[in-house]
Motif scaffolding. Structure first.
Motif, mmCIF file in Angstrom:
data_model
loop_
_atom_site.group_PDB
_atom_site.id
_atom_site.type_symbol
_atom_site.label_atom_id
_atom_site.label_comp_id
_atom_site.label_asym_id
_atom_site.label_seq_id
_atom_site.Cartn_x
_atom_site.Cartn_y
_atom_site.Cartn_z
ATOM 1 N N MET A 103 0.810 -1.213 0.000
ATOM 2 C CA MET A 103 0.000 0.000 0.000
ATOM 3 C C MET A 103 0.845 1.266 0.000
ATOM 4 O O MET A 103 0.373 2.326 -0.403
ATOM 5 N N GLY A 104 2.072 1.165 0.491
ATOM 6 C CA GLY A 104 2.910 2.343 0.624
ATOM 7 C C GLY A 104 2.922 2.946 2.008
ATOM 8 O O GLY A 104 3.493 4.017 2.213
ATOM 9 N N LEU A 105 2.298 2.263 2.982
ATOM 10 C CA LEU A 105 2.359 2.752 4.362
ATOM 11 C C LEU A 105 3.790 2.723 4.887
ATOM 12 O O LEU A 105 4.196 3.578 5.677
ATOM 13 N N ILE A 106 4.552 1.716 4.481
ATOM 14 C CA ILE A 106 5.958 1.626 4.834
ATOM 15 C C ILE A 106 6.763 1.475 3.551
ATOM 16 O O ILE A 106 6.238 1.066 2.516
ATOM 17 N N SER A 107 8.049 1.785 3.639
ATOM 18 C CA SER A 107 8.883 1.693 2.441
ATOM 19 C C SER A 107 9.771 0.454 2.444
ATOM 20 O O SER A 107 10.235 0.031 1.379
ATOM 21 N N ARG A 108 9.990 -0.136 3.625
ATOM 22 C CA ARG A 108 10.827 -1.335 3.708
ATOM 23 C C ARG A 108 10.385 -2.194 4.872
ATOM 24 O O ARG A 108 9.788 -1.708 5.833
ATOM 25 N N ILE A 109 10.714 -3.473 4.789
ATOM 26 C CA ILE A 109 10.549 -4.412 5.896
ATOM 27 C C ILE A 109 11.941 -4.899 6.277
ATOM 28 O O ILE A 109 12.673 -5.426 5.432
ATOM 29 N N GLU A 110 12.294 -4.707 7.523
ATOM 30 C CA GLU A 110 13.614 -5.100 8.012
ATOM 31 C C GLU A 110 13.475 -5.712 9.401
ATOM 32 O O GLU A 110 12.675 -5.245 10.207
ATOM 33 N N ASP A 111 14.280 -6.726 9.678
ATOM 34 C CA ASP A 111 14.310 -7.275 11.032
ATOM 35 C C ASP A 111 14.789 -6.222 12.027
ATOM 36 O O ASP A 111 14.331 -6.194 13.178
ATOM 37 N N GLU A 112 15.712 -5.375 11.604
ATOM 38 C CA GLU A 112 16.251 -4.312 12.450
ATOM 39 C C GLU A 112 16.069 -2.975 11.726
ATOM 40 O O GLU A 112 16.951 -2.539 10.973
ATOM 41 N N PRO A 113 14.933 -2.300 11.923
ATOM 42 C CA PRO A 113 14.671 -1.055 11.190
ATOM 43 C C PRO A 113 15.722 0.029 11.398
ATOM 44 O O PRO A 113 15.920 0.878 10.518
ATOM 45 N N ARG A 114 16.409 -0.012 12.530
ATOM 46 C CA ARG A 114 17.410 1.032 12.797
ATOM 47 C C ARG A 114 18.507 1.052 11.738
ATOM 48 O O ARG A 114 19.139 2.087 11.501
ATOM 49 N N THR A 115 18.752 -0.087 11.090
ATOM 50 C CA THR A 115 19.800 -0.110 10.076
ATOM 51 C C THR A 115 19.516 0.891 8.949
ATOM 52 O O THR A 115 20.455 1.415 8.337
ATOM 53 N N VAL A 116 18.244 1.167 8.690
ATOM 54 C CA VAL A 116 17.902 2.147 7.656
ATOM 55 C C VAL A 116 18.289 3.550 8.116
ATOM 56 O O VAL A 116 18.812 4.357 7.338
ATOM 57 N N ALA A 117 18.041 3.852 9.398
ATOM 58 C CA ALA A 117 18.477 5.145 9.940
ATOM 59 C C ALA A 117 19.984 5.283 9.845
ATOM 60 O O ALA A 117 20.503 6.369 9.519
ATOM 61 N N GLU A 118 20.694 4.191 10.078
ATOM 62 C CA GLU A 118 22.157 4.220 9.984
ATOM 63 C C GLU A 118 22.612 4.433 8.542
ATOM 64 O O GLU A 118 23.577 5.165 8.291
ATOM 65 N N GLU A 119 21.936 3.821 7.598
ATOM 66 C CA GLU A 119 22.268 4.019 6.184
ATOM 67 C C GLU A 119 22.115 5.490 5.803
ATOM 68 O O GLU A 119 22.955 6.064 5.101
ATOM 69 N N ILE A 120 21.014 6.092 6.249
ATOM 70 C CA ILE A 120 20.757 7.494 5.917
ATOM 71 C C ILE A 120 21.784 8.398 6.574
ATOM 72 O O ILE A 120 22.324 9.322 5.954
ATOM 73 N N ALA A 121 22.095 8.136 7.845
ATOM 74 C CA ALA A 121 23.034 8.977 8.587
ATOM 75 C C ALA A 121 24.447 8.897 8.033
ATOM 76 O O ALA A 121 25.256 9.800 8.273
ATOM 77 N N ALA A 122 24.749 7.861 7.269
ATOM 78 C CA ALA A 122 26.085 7.726 6.687
ATOM 79 C C ALA A 122 26.316 8.669 5.506
ATOM 80 O O ALA A 122 27.442 8.821 5.039
ATOM 81 N N ASN A 123 25.254 9.319 5.026
ATOM 82 C CA ASN A 123 25.372 10.236 3.892
ATOM 83 C C ASN A 123 25.708 11.650 4.348
ATOM 84 O O ASN A 123 25.742 11.944 5.546
ATOM 85 N N ALA A 124 25.969 12.528 3.384
ATOM 86 C CA ALA A 124 26.324 13.918 3.703
ATOM 87 C C ALA A 124 25.167 14.598 4.423
ATOM 88 O O ALA A 124 24.057 14.685 3.893
ATOM 89 N N HIS A 125 25.432 15.087 5.616
ATOM 90 C CA HIS A 125 24.364 15.592 6.464
ATOM 91 C C HIS A 125 23.687 16.837 5.891
ATOM 92 O O HIS A 125 22.466 17.001 6.018
ATOM 93 N N ASP A 126 24.450 17.728 5.258
ATOM 94 C CA ASP A 126 23.825 18.921 4.704
ATOM 95 C C ASP A 126 22.902 18.569 3.539
ATOM 96 O O ASP A 126 21.831 19.168 3.370
ATOM 97 N N ALA A 127 23.269 17.560 2.763
ATOM 98 C CA ALA A 127 22.426 17.138 1.647
ATOM 99 C C ALA A 127 21.122 16.523 2.141
ATOM 100 O O ALA A 127 20.071 16.686 1.515
ATOM 101 N N LEU A 128 21.171 15.825 3.275
ATOM 102 C CA LEU A 128 19.960 15.217 3.813
ATOM 103 C C LEU A 128 18.906 16.279 4.098
ATOM 104 O O LEU A 128 17.734 16.134 3.732
#
Length: 236
Positions: A171-196
């Motif tokens: 449906m689009g309520l969520i974008s991913r299914i992960e056993d450990e959702p925090r890993t997605v936050a870590e992926e995002i935080a690894a990018n250039a912070h000003d670009a985020l």
């Protein structure tokens, strides 16, 4: 009720709804604490999650019952939840919701305000308020059709049904299914912070929702007045 920790190495603030005995249902005080935890963040990424077997059951029914059928009080309660959701949406940080277990009513609406929603295989989603004469009024009627499209939003909200992680992904309520959702936050935080921050502002750029939220809050006030006895019956 709200836990806040910071991982300076990963540049992530973790905000935890910490009332597991009540499935992290939110009181007035908890909403205000959540707003402060989001607004005070200086980290480029915020990870919002729940403690225990639920993400968030939404508004504490005792808090709704305490409105005592007063539509003005109900409007103020709805407006507080809307304000918290707007704080999440407008935060300079990228806010990632890590959803495990049920996300119901206001809990789902707060997740909808997040920039990225990631569910575990055990996560479930629903807007059950319609089954006892209410609906989630923390911006849900504004964001749900924006996320799902009008047709799916209407069916989902009007049926009061719950969906599992696989259907939520479709449906689009969520974008991913992960056993450990925090890993997605870590992926995002690894990018250039000003670009985020720039990307979030550009993608989020929209207008015209404030009027819809005022009307939503007013409609919620009317229903709380009409269904005060039904809410009390749920607590017996």
């Amino acid at each position: 009720m709200i836990g806040v920790t910071t991982d300076e190495r990963q540049s992530i603030r973790t905000v935890t709804l910490a009332r597991p005995d009540a499935r992290n249902a939110l009181t007035l005080d908890a909403l205000e604490a959540l707003e402060a935890a989001i607004a005070d963040a200086e980290e480029p990424v915020i990870y919002l999650t729940g403690e225990g077997p639920a993400f968030c059951a939404g508004a504490d029914l005792n808090a709704v019952a305490d409105l005592d059928g007063d539509p003005d009080a109900a409007v103020a309660f709805a407006e507080l939840g809307q304000r918290v959701a707007r704080t999440i949406e407008a935060s300079p940080a990228v806010v990632v919701a890590g959803i495990d277990g049920p996300a119901r009513g206001g809990g789902l609406e707060l997740a909808l305000a997040c920039d990225v929603r990631v569910g575990t295989p055990d996560s479930t989603y629903g807007e059950p308020g319609v089954t006892f004469g209410l609906f989630g009024a923390w911006g849900g009627t504004v964001r749900l059709p924006r996320v799902l499209g009008e047709g799916d939003a209407l069916e989902f909200a009007l049926s009061g049904r719950s969906v599992d992680a696989e259907e939520a992904l479709r449906m689009g309520l969520i974008s991913r299914i992960e056993d450990e959702p925090r890993t997605v936050a870590e992926e995002i935080a690894a990018n250039a912070h000003d670009a985020l921050g720039v990307l979030k502002r550009r993608i989020r750029d929209c207008a015209g929702e404030a009027t819809k939220e005022r009307r939503e809050a007013a409609a919620f006030g009317d229903l709380v007045a009409a269904h005060a006895d039904d809410v009390d019956a749920l607590l017996e």
